[in-house]
Design an enzyme around this catalytic site. Structure first.
Site, PDB file in Angstrom:
ATOM      1  N   HIS A 189       8.096   7.447  -2.667  1.00 31.27           N
ATOM      2  CA  HIS A 189       9.461   7.092  -2.313  1.00 31.27           C
ATOM      3  C   HIS A 189       9.509   5.789  -1.534  1.00 31.27           C
ATOM      4  O   HIS A 189      10.496   5.459  -0.926  1.00 31.27           O
ATOM      5  CB  HIS A 189      10.087   8.194  -1.449  1.00 31.27           C
ATOM      6  CG  HIS A 189      10.024   9.529  -2.087  1.00 31.27           C
ATOM      7  ND1 HIS A 189      10.748   9.849  -3.189  1.00 31.27           N
ATOM      8  CD2 HIS A 189       9.293  10.615  -1.791  1.00 31.27           C
ATOM      9  CE1 HIS A 189      10.475  11.102  -3.531  1.00 31.27           C
ATOM     10  NE2 HIS A 189       9.598  11.583  -2.715  1.00 31.27           N
ATOM     11  N   CYS A 225      -3.306   4.761   0.773  1.00 33.67           N
ATOM     12  CA  CYS A 225      -2.468   4.131  -0.245  1.00 33.67           C
ATOM     13  C   CYS A 225      -1.749   2.967   0.416  1.00 33.67           C
ATOM     14  O   CYS A 225      -1.356   3.064   1.572  1.00 33.67           O
ATOM     15  CB  CYS A 225      -1.405   5.109  -0.746  1.00 33.67           C
ATOM     16  SG  CYS A 225      -2.092   6.586  -1.505  1.00 33.67           S
TER      17      CYS A 225
END
Lengths: 566, 362
Positions: free
Chosen positions: B140, B182
């Protein structure tokens, strides 16, 4: 009978230091000595109970103001500095993983509750006990790599009758006692490593080579503790010495670890064998409980926990012990039911109210004895003491002493201590109702749906003993039977811990702030936006635009100079 | 709904070199404890770097290790007290000699940036290695921050400011920042202090991948970047001459995402910086032939022996307990409310029955 293991060894003399000509510095007899011991006891359920005890005795005075102790030999320096800085009279700390099943395993030599437990008696010269306690917990959390810094006033209590000092002393003003547990504390290799580093031989020689974490933590129960207290140096008890006991109790379940058969060996339990005794130890012994197998040689009888048990003793300081194969096939007879045993559970449904039930069993056939039950409940379980009931054999049993200190929200937990007389061969049930509080949203842990822990209850009792206990203090006594001082022959002191409780508190939905912000912003944007538009928008008549063909025609007409189409 | 994020961060301050590791497990509030086990690989990452650093000579007193969750003694672990980094349980990175400084709920942003206890004292000659691993930024969006325990977060700006504070206070000489998450590169974008070098396992917009699952344990054991980093470090020994360029290039070609590095703020050429400057330490030993005289030990104790016989305290003195006097509460004069109440009662009494009853009182 007792000649097998020999008399107490003479004190070890320190070595002369190189290069110094001062003859009086190091030729005095060392005033510290170290003993190590391992007791192996097969339990009725097929498990094996191994209990290590490492004891350092040191004749010194940490609380002297004139001269600070600076020369440490066998006693670990980190603990010595802690004792002198915080004026500690007695310190008991334990880290336990698992719960001791009294009904299947009997009584442990040194009981401990699941998680971490710390209780400390401070010297009566301390003026700010709470400040010392806070700093002490922080220092200990650094030494043992544990989260003891979560101990603060919200989970510390001052018991008024339980936890009397186990060492020498006269005054027992309970304002100098602090007790706290952290039931959620995990015990792992990072706690064992600094514990091993406190031993004089580290993990290099003696019994501590057996302490390998892969085997120790793959067990049903693991508990390591440090107990520091002042003790008598000799039988007349004219002077005192500091005693540091490091104990490690572990119960191996040999069935689930793939062994299957009922034979065991040190190698199977610890994946190591003993090669030598610790050179700094005056005595290094292994006791194997052979009460149920009287044919074995090398016996010694000791009375421990109210029971006369027979042990086979192996003295590791004798070189001929090593290299011989010893196999003992041990049969197990039926175990005597332990005389005192306790359970606790939460009853009720829903997230608003509940009931705590503590059940204490007295399995003695004809003797009644008093027990002291201590309960420390966190403040967010609001106890209703008017609903406290104590029933034995379905009749009301009025405690002869009740001490209750109510909780203060976010400051202090509840403390309930009761002296209850247990009738013979009975079950006594103590129930109290509570209501669950709604915490502020910042007070929830990151995983609130796991639940909140309530520390174990402590049941302390003087249990009548079937066998006369030994009240004399001698140096020859094995360590495991001399932990608790025995005052009278007919009873022995025992402490039983119940299970910790896991209680769910009403938990809010933590994603609601995000949802509320989204919803509010949407409503505001749509509502205000529309309202603003209505108020400020002006309307103009707009000419509809012509289709493409007519626009082209208009273009040509403009060039030609002819009036345009509508 | 945010899902489980694992942040491992380590801060190591060492007099010569030091890495710091910290791990925090984040999990959404309405998912139960099952999510802890899911992040096994982050603990394995951290412990493998910790192990390499200890092997290369840095003592525990110069390492701050923060693990937000307990994997080794977790009940789900089929082999307790072990954390494996290679499948088939070949390599136990937990070992027997690990010291975790912050664990469980103690791993918070506050303890990471400004620890109040268990801190390390570094000075302007210290080289610091910071290793963070976890997961940050989800599908998101939301790069540029790292979540701690799912209840707080640290942004890349905060991190940059913290390093600047350290620089102003002369707390480090050179700092190497490695992050395995990430979108890891987003965390070092905002650094502005000098002598900082940063390595990340993935660029902004990319995900870091995990490496090997183990069927017995049931989860992934390590992340790809740290796996290759560990492989590289295993070949480094305390006298090795490998430099930073080797470190940067070791992971470049073998993984599918491209790791990033940020060396602009670093004053020396990365090719001249040795790996052991950050990952290992060499103690200087001075040998002397002088004799040192030790003073004698404390000679006291024999003079002032207590003459009276000492006794142990009774563990359960029943008679004493029963007759324990309750604490004497200090006497306070009656409260205003009580006084007012009594005055009212008296007034009403005399109102009703007349004043002549007063003589019965006085």
């Amino acid at each position: 009978s007792r000649g097998a293991e020999g008399a107490a060894a003479p004190p070890v003399f320190t070595w002369l230091s190189d290069g110094t000509k001062d003859s009086e510095s190091f030729t005095a007899a060392a005033r510290d000595q170290f003993q190590e011991e391992l007791v192996i006891r097969p339990l009725h359920s097929g498990d094996i109970y191994a209990s290590f005890q490492f004891r350092t005795l040191w004749d010194t005075d940490f609380l002297q103001e004139r001269q600070k102790v600076s020369h440490y030999r066998l006693f670990p320096k980190s603990l010595g500095q802690v004792l002198s800085k915080f004026s500690v009279r007695e310190l008991h700390i334990s880290f336990t993983q698992g719960f001791w099943r009294t009904m299947q395993w009997g009584q442990p030599f040194i009981p401990s509750p699941p998680g971490a437990e710390l209780w400390v008696w401070f010297h009566d010269t301390v003026s700010d006990v709470d400040g010392n306690w806070k700093e002490l917990t922080n220092v200990l959390s650094g030494i043992f790599c544990a989260s003891l810094n979560f101990i603060d006033l919200t989970n510390t209590v001052q018991p008024s009758a339980s936890f009397k000092p186990l060492g020498l002393g006269n005054a027992t003003d309970h304002r100098f006692l602090r007790y706290a547990t952290l039931p959620r504390e995990i015990v792992c290799t990072e706690n064992l490593t600094p514990w091993k580093k406190l031993l004089p031989c580290g993990s290099k020689a003696g019994l501590s080579v057996l302490l390998k974490s892969e085997k120790l933590f793959h067990s049903s129960f693991h508990s390591q503790a440090v107990h520091i207290r002042p003790v008598c140096q000799d039988e007349q008890c004219t002077s005192k010495a500091w005693e540091l006991r490091q104990t490690l109790n572990v119960v191996f379940d040999l069935y689930t670890s793939g062994q299957g058969k009922k034979e065991w060996s040190l190698f199977k339990m610890f994946s190591r064998t003993l090669t030598e005794a610790c050179p700094l130890a005056t005595s290094s012994k292994v006791y194997v409980d052979i009460t149920d197998n009287p044919e074995v040689k090398l016996k010694q009888q000791t009375v421990v926990l109210g029971d006369r048990r027979t042990y086979s003793v192996f003295d590791l300081t004798r070189a001929e012990m090593f290299g011989q194969l010893r196999s003992l096939n041990l049969l197990l007879r039926d175990m005597l039911r332990p005389l005192l045993h306790a359970e606790r559970y939460v009853a009720g449904f829903g997230l608003q109210t509940g009931e705590i039930h503590t059940v204490i069993y007295n399995n003695h056939p004809y003797r009644a004895f008093p027990v002291l039950l201590m309960d420390s409940v966190p403040w967010y379980l609001q106890l209703y003491i008017h609903t406290l009931t104590v029933t034995s054999k379905s009749r009301d049993n009025k405690p002869s002493y009740i001490h209750y200190q109510p909780a203060k929200d976010r400051h202090r937990p509840h403390l309930l201590e009761m002296l209850i007389q247990l009738p013979p061969h009975s079950m006594t049930e103590v129930t109290v109702q509570f209501e669950r509080a709604l915490l502020k949203w910042t007070e929830y842990t990151p995983d609130p749906n796991h639940g909140f822990y309530v520390g174990s209850s402590v049941v302390s009792a003087l249990v009548p003993s079937m066998v006369a206990m030994n009240t004399n203090f001698t140096q020859d006594q094995p360590l495991f039977s001399s932990f608790v001082p025995v005052k009278e022959e007919s009873s022995y002191f025992v402490r039983v811990y119940t299970e910790p409780l896991l209680v769910n508190l009403p938990t809010p939905d933590f994603s609601m702030p995000y949802n509320v912000i989204c919803l509010t912003c949407t409503v505001v944007a749509v509502g205000y936006g529309s309202f603003y538009n209505l108020l400020t928008r002006t309307f103009q008549v707009d000419e509809p635009s012509l289709p493409l063909a007519k626009r082209l025609a208009n273009l040509i007409r403009r060039i030609r100079g002819v009036p345009l189409l509508a | 709904m945010a899902f489980s994020l694992d942040t491992n961060c380590g801060l190591l301050n060492h007099n010569i070199i030091g890495p710091i590791y910290c791990t925090s497990t984040i999990f959404p509030p309405d998912i139960l404890i099952t999510q802890f086990w899911f992040n096994y690989r982050h603990v394995a990452n951290t412990l493998s770097v910790y192990r390499s650093v200890k092997r290369l000579g840095i003592p525990d007193s110069h390492i701050v290790l923060m693990l937000a969750d307990d994997m080794a003694c977790n009940y789900r672990n089929p082999k307790p007290a072990t954390v494996f980094s290679h499948k088939n349980m070949e390599f136990n990175v937990y070992g027997d000699d690990v010291e975790v400084d912050y664990r469980g709920y103690e791993v918070t942003v506050e303890n990471f940036l400004t620890p109040r206890s268990k801190r390390l004292l570094s000075d302007d000659r210290s080289n610091i290695l910071i290793y963070l691993t976890g997961q940050t930024g989800n599908s998101h969006g939301g790069n540029g921050f790292l979540k701690f325990q799912d209840s707080e977060e640290i942004s890349n700006m905060e991190l940059a400011d913290a390093f600047e504070q350290m620089w102003q206070k002369r707390r480090y000489n050179e700092l190497l920042f490695i992050i395995d998450t990430c979108q890891g590169a987003s965390m070092y974008e905002r650094f502005y202090s000098p002598n900082l070098m940063a390595l990340a396992s993935s660029q902004v917009g990319e995900d870091s991948l995990s490496h090997q699952p183990d069927l017995a344990i049931g989860v992934h054991l390590m992340d790809k970047y740290t796996f290759y980093l560990l492989e590289f470090l295993e070949e480094v020994h305390p006298a090795s001459q490998a430099n930073m360029n080797d470190l940067v290039s070791v992971c470049a070609h073998r993984v599918s995402v491209s790791p990033g590095h940020h060396t602009d703020l670093f004053q020396r050429n990365p090719g001249s910086v040795l790996i052991t400057d950050f990952f290992g330490s060499v103690r200087k030993v001075e040998i002397t032939k002088d004799t040192i005289n030790l003073t004698s030990s404390v000679k006291s104790g024999s003079g002032d022996m207590q003459i009276e016989s000492l006794t142990y305290v009774d563990q359960l003195p029943v008679a004493e307990i029963i007759h324990q006097k309750p604490k004497q509460k200090d006497w306070h004069p009656p409260d205003g409310f009580i006084l007012g109440l009594w005055t009212l009662i008296l007034l009403v009494f005399f109102q009703t029955y007349g004043i002549k009853h007063l003589k019965h009182i006085f």
